[in-house]
Structures are given as structure tokens and as C-alpha cells.
Design a protein around this motif. Structure first.
Motif, mmCIF file in Angstrom:
data_model
loop_
_atom_site.group_PDB
_atom_site.id
_atom_site.type_symbol
_atom_site.label_atom_id
_atom_site.label_comp_id
_atom_site.label_asym_id
_atom_site.label_seq_id
_atom_site.Cartn_x
_atom_site.Cartn_y
_atom_site.Cartn_z
ATOM 1 N N ASP A 12 -19.378 98.251 20.438
ATOM 2 C CA ASP A 12 -18.691 97.579 19.336
ATOM 3 C C ASP A 12 -17.327 97.075 19.802
ATOM 4 O O ASP A 12 -16.710 97.643 20.705
ATOM 5 N N ALA A 13 -16.845 96.042 19.138
ATOM 6 C CA ALA A 13 -15.583 95.430 19.533
ATOM 7 C C ALA A 13 -14.413 96.396 19.411
ATOM 8 O O ALA A 13 -13.448 96.300 20.157
ATOM 9 N N GLU A 14 -14.499 97.331 18.471
ATOM 10 C CA GLU A 14 -13.380 98.261 18.256
ATOM 11 C C GLU A 14 -13.352 99.393 19.278
ATOM 12 O O GLU A 14 -12.550 100.283 19.195
ATOM 13 N N ALA A 15 -14.221 99.357 20.258
ATOM 14 C CA ALA A 15 -14.456 100.501 21.119
ATOM 15 C C ALA A 15 -13.207 101.140 21.704
ATOM 16 O O ALA A 15 -12.981 102.319 21.529
ATOM 17 N N GLY A 16 -12.406 100.423 22.467
ATOM 18 C CA GLY A 16 -11.166 101.029 22.941
ATOM 19 C C GLY A 16 -11.265 101.706 24.282
ATOM 20 O O GLY A 16 -11.577 101.082 25.278
ATOM 21 N N GLU A 17 -10.979 103.001 24.345
ATOM 22 C CA GLU A 17 -10.821 103.757 25.584
ATOM 23 C C GLU A 17 -12.065 103.675 26.466
ATOM 24 O O GLU A 17 -13.125 104.178 26.129
ATOM 25 N N GLU A 18 -11.870 103.094 27.646
ATOM 26 C CA GLU A 18 -12.991 102.856 28.561
ATOM 27 C C GLU A 18 -13.603 104.153 29.091
ATOM 28 O O GLU A 18 -14.814 104.254 29.248
ATOM 29 N N GLU A 19 -12.785 105.162 29.371
ATOM 30 C CA GLU A 19 -13.313 106.427 29.885
ATOM 31 C C GLU A 19 -14.235 107.094 28.863
ATOM 32 O O GLU A 19 -15.306 107.597 29.220
ATOM 33 N N LEU A 20 -13.814 107.082 27.615
ATOM 34 C CA LEU A 20 -14.618 107.665 26.556
ATOM 35 C C LEU A 20 -15.946 106.920 26.428
ATOM 36 O O LEU A 20 -17.005 107.519 26.337
ATOM 37 N N LEU A 21 -15.872 105.602 26.469
ATOM 38 C CA LEU A 21 -17.085 104.802 26.347
ATOM 39 C C LEU A 21 -17.995 104.986 27.546
ATOM 40 O O LEU A 21 -19.220 105.007 27.406
ATOM 41 N N GLU A 22 -17.417 105.116 28.708
ATOM 42 C CA GLU A 22 -18.252 105.331 29.906
ATOM 43 C C GLU A 22 -18.948 106.680 29.831
ATOM 44 O O GLU A 22 -20.119 106.809 30.197
ATOM 45 N N ALA A 23 -18.254 107.692 29.325
ATOM 46 C CA ALA A 23 -18.881 109.003 29.134
ATOM 47 C C ALA A 23 -20.027 108.899 28.121
ATOM 48 O O ALA A 23 -21.102 109.468 28.315
ATOM 49 N N ALA A 24 -19.786 108.150 27.047
ATOM 50 C CA ALA A 24 -20.829 107.965 26.035
ATOM 51 C C ALA A 24 -22.023 107.224 26.616
ATOM 52 O O ALA A 24 -23.175 107.598 26.380
ATOM 53 N N ARG A 25 -21.759 106.185 27.393
ATOM 54 C CA ARG A 25 -22.857 105.432 28.022
ATOM 55 C C ARG A 25 -23.645 106.315 28.980
ATOM 56 O O ARG A 25 -24.866 106.258 29.027
ATOM 57 N N GLY A 26 -22.942 107.138 29.741
ATOM 58 C CA GLY A 26 -23.618 108.038 30.680
ATOM 59 C C GLY A 26 -24.496 109.045 29.954
ATOM 60 O O GLY A 26 -25.625 109.321 30.369
ATOM 61 N N SER A 27 -23.980 109.578 28.855
ATOM 62 C CA SER A 27 -24.760 110.541 28.077
ATOM 63 C C SER A 27 -25.976 109.873 27.443
ATOM 64 O O SER A 27 -27.069 110.438 27.423
ATOM 65 N N LEU A 28 -25.800 108.651 26.955
ATOM 66 C CA LEU A 28 -26.924 107.922 26.362
ATOM 67 C C LEU A 28 -27.951 107.583 27.435
ATOM 68 O O LEU A 28 -29.152 107.717 27.227
ATOM 69 N N ARG A 29 -27.462 107.193 28.606
ATOM 70 C CA ARG A 29 -28.376 106.888 29.722
ATOM 71 C C ARG A 29 -29.210 108.125 30.064
ATOM 72 O O ARG A 29 -30.422 108.040 30.265
ATOM 73 N N ALA A 30 -28.558 109.296 30.115
ATOM 74 C CA ALA A 30 -29.281 110.546 30.388
ATOM 75 C C ALA A 30 -30.326 110.806 29.300
ATOM 76 O O ALA A 30 -31.453 111.198 29.595
ATOM 77 N N ALA A 31 -29.936 110.556 28.048
ATOM 78 C CA ALA A 31 -30.855 110.794 26.934
ATOM 79 C C ALA A 31 -32.070 109.873 27.015
ATOM 80 O O ALA A 31 -33.187 110.280 26.714
ATOM 81 N N LEU A 46 -18.625 114.352 21.896
ATOM 82 C CA LEU A 46 -17.744 113.180 21.876
ATOM 83 C C LEU A 46 -17.486 112.708 20.447
ATOM 84 O O LEU A 46 -16.363 112.354 20.096
ATOM 85 N N VAL A 47 -18.526 112.701 19.617
ATOM 86 C CA VAL A 47 -18.369 112.262 18.224
ATOM 87 C C VAL A 47 -17.489 113.249 17.454
ATOM 88 O O VAL A 47 -16.691 112.840 16.603
ATOM 89 N N ALA A 48 -17.612 114.540 17.759
ATOM 90 C CA ALA A 48 -16.760 115.531 17.096
ATOM 91 C C ALA A 48 -15.289 115.298 17.433
ATOM 92 O O ALA A 48 -14.401 115.523 16.600
ATOM 93 N N ALA A 49 -15.029 114.799 18.647
ATOM 94 C CA ALA A 49 -13.654 114.552 19.079
ATOM 95 C C ALA A 49 -13.135 113.195 18.592
ATOM 96 O O ALA A 49 -11.936 113.038 18.356
ATOM 97 N N ASP A 50 -14.031 112.222 18.464
ATOM 98 C CA ASP A 50 -13.618 110.859 18.081
ATOM 99 C C ASP A 50 -14.778 110.211 17.322
ATOM 100 O O ASP A 50 -15.761 109.784 17.920
ATOM 101 N N ASP A 51 -14.642 110.133 16.019
ATOM 102 C CA ASP A 51 -15.749 109.715 15.150
ATOM 103 C C ASP A 51 -15.819 108.193 14.962
ATOM 104 O O ASP A 51 -16.021 107.712 13.869
ATOM 105 N N ARG A 52 -15.715 107.444 16.037
ATOM 106 C CA ARG A 52 -15.785 105.983 15.908
ATOM 107 C C ARG A 52 -17.245 105.527 15.795
ATOM 108 O O ARG A 52 -18.155 106.192 16.317
ATOM 109 N N PRO A 53 -17.478 104.400 15.131
ATOM 110 C CA PRO A 53 -18.849 103.911 14.907
ATOM 111 C C PRO A 53 -19.660 103.703 16.181
ATOM 112 O O PRO A 53 -20.863 103.985 16.203
ATOM 113 N N SER A 54 -19.038 103.229 17.250
ATOM 114 C CA SER A 54 -19.798 102.989 18.486
ATOM 115 C C SER A 54 -20.335 104.297 19.063
ATOM 116 O O SER A 54 -21.465 104.346 19.556
#
Length: 198
Positions: A12-31, A46-54
């Protein structure tokens, strides 16, 4: 849920912090590549720490992957629930998906179908109607005989015995002739299962 890899990893456009998003992408890739339980657990953190829509969207996709991973698969590729644990996990995953509130009609429809499948699996159905009916008649007769004799003789003990015996026999008939729907289905597809769930 037929989506391209590009669509699954879109941010999503509001994503923001690249490290957080890369961790999320890595976890999704594993899933999505065979370890959905671990990937979903990391995304939950990650969602518990930062509840952003992406991040919630990534978690939703990981939970969908987990629902496929936990169920067994037949030779024809059908995902089936064949254990009480699979039933419980699928019900929990459906609730989690719906509670995320991801504005994606495909994910919402999938979660509703999974919830309905789990709820249907808990329903009871008769598996031996003919023998159950015969046993029910016999149980009623055996229970009624002491009641009638006790009534004719004026002995309340016989009446109580007849009621208790009839109740126990009818209960045993119901237990022997009914099963939850998931168990009936599991028995039917057992020879076709090519991959057990985990």
C-alpha cells in the motif's frame, strides 16, 4: 485465491518503513512457500507492533496459506478437514481473517466459506439409519416392558428401572448411529488423501 506474485507482494502507498515491510514480505514469502505457520506467527507479531493496513493484508494472505497447509489434500487437489485439530484451526483462522477487516472481497468470501465449512463439520448426522431405527424400537420395547409390569404390579422400582434402561439404550443407539459431519467426510476421503495436513 488465484493471484499473481506481483499482486500478493504489492505494498500500500502508506507503507512507510522499508525494514518493516521487508520483514513482512519475507514472512509472507515463507508462508506462501511451505511454512505458513511460522510466516503467519511472525506477521501476527508485526501486526501487534504496527497495525497498518498493508501488514494486516500480508497477515491475511499468510492465514489463507495456513488454512491450505493445515488441511489434508486429496489426489484431486481438494482440501479437506480430516481431524478435530484441523477443524479447530480452520475455525480459528476464519475468525482471525474476518476480524482483520481487510477490505478485500476475495479474502472476506474465503474466510466466510472457511468458517461455514468448519461450522458444517461440527454438525451431527445419522450414519446408520436402518440399524438405528431397529435398535430404537428394541430399546423402547425393552424400556417399556418393565414400566408396564411395574405399573400393573404397583412397583415403582420396576418403573424406574424401565425408564433408566430405555434411556441408556436410546443414548447408546444415538452415540453408535451419529457422527459429526467432518468425521463422516474424513472416512469417505481417507483412501484419496495424498498429503496429510499439518
Amino acid at each position: 485465491m488465484g493471484r499473481s506474485a506481483e499482486a500478493l507482494f504489492a505494498v500500500d502507498a502508506e507503507a512507510g518503513e522499508e525494514e518493516l515491510l521487508e520483514a513482512a514480505r519475507g514472512s509472507l514469502r515463507a508462508a506462501l512457500t511451505g511454512d505458513a505457520e511460522t510466516g503467519a506467527a511472525e506477521l501476527r507479531r508485526l501486526v501487534a507492533a504496527d497495525d497498518r493496513p498493508s501488514l494486516r493484508r500480508h497477515l491475511a494472505l499468510a492465514l489463507v496459506a495456513r488454512s491450505a497447509e493445515v488441511r489434508s489434500e486429496t489426489r484431486t487437489g481438494e482440501l479437506v478437514i480430516v481431524t478435530p485439530r484441523q477443524l479447530a484451526v480452520c475455525a480459528e483462522l476464519a475468525d482471525d481473517l474476518l476480524s482483520l477487516g481487510v477490505p478485500d472481497p476475495e479474502i472476506t468470501a474465503f474466510a466466510a466459506e472457511l468458517r461455514d465449512e468448519a461450522a458444517a463439520g461440527l454438525r451431527w448426522e445419522w450414519t446408520r439409519r436402518g440399524p438405528a431405527a431397529a435398535f430404537g424400537v428394541a430399546a423402547t420395547a425393552l424400556g417399556a416392558l418393565p414400566v408396564v409390569l411395574g405399573g400393573l404390579r404397583g412397583e415403582p422400582g420396576w418403573i424406574a428401572l424401565g425408564c433408566a434402561a430405555g434411556t441408556v439404550l436410546l443414548f447408546l443407539m444415538v452415540v453408535a448411529a451419529r457422527q459429526q459431519r467432518w468425521r463422516v467426510r474424513a472416512t469417505a476421503v481417507a483412501p484419496l488423501v495424498s498429503r496429510p495436513g499439518r
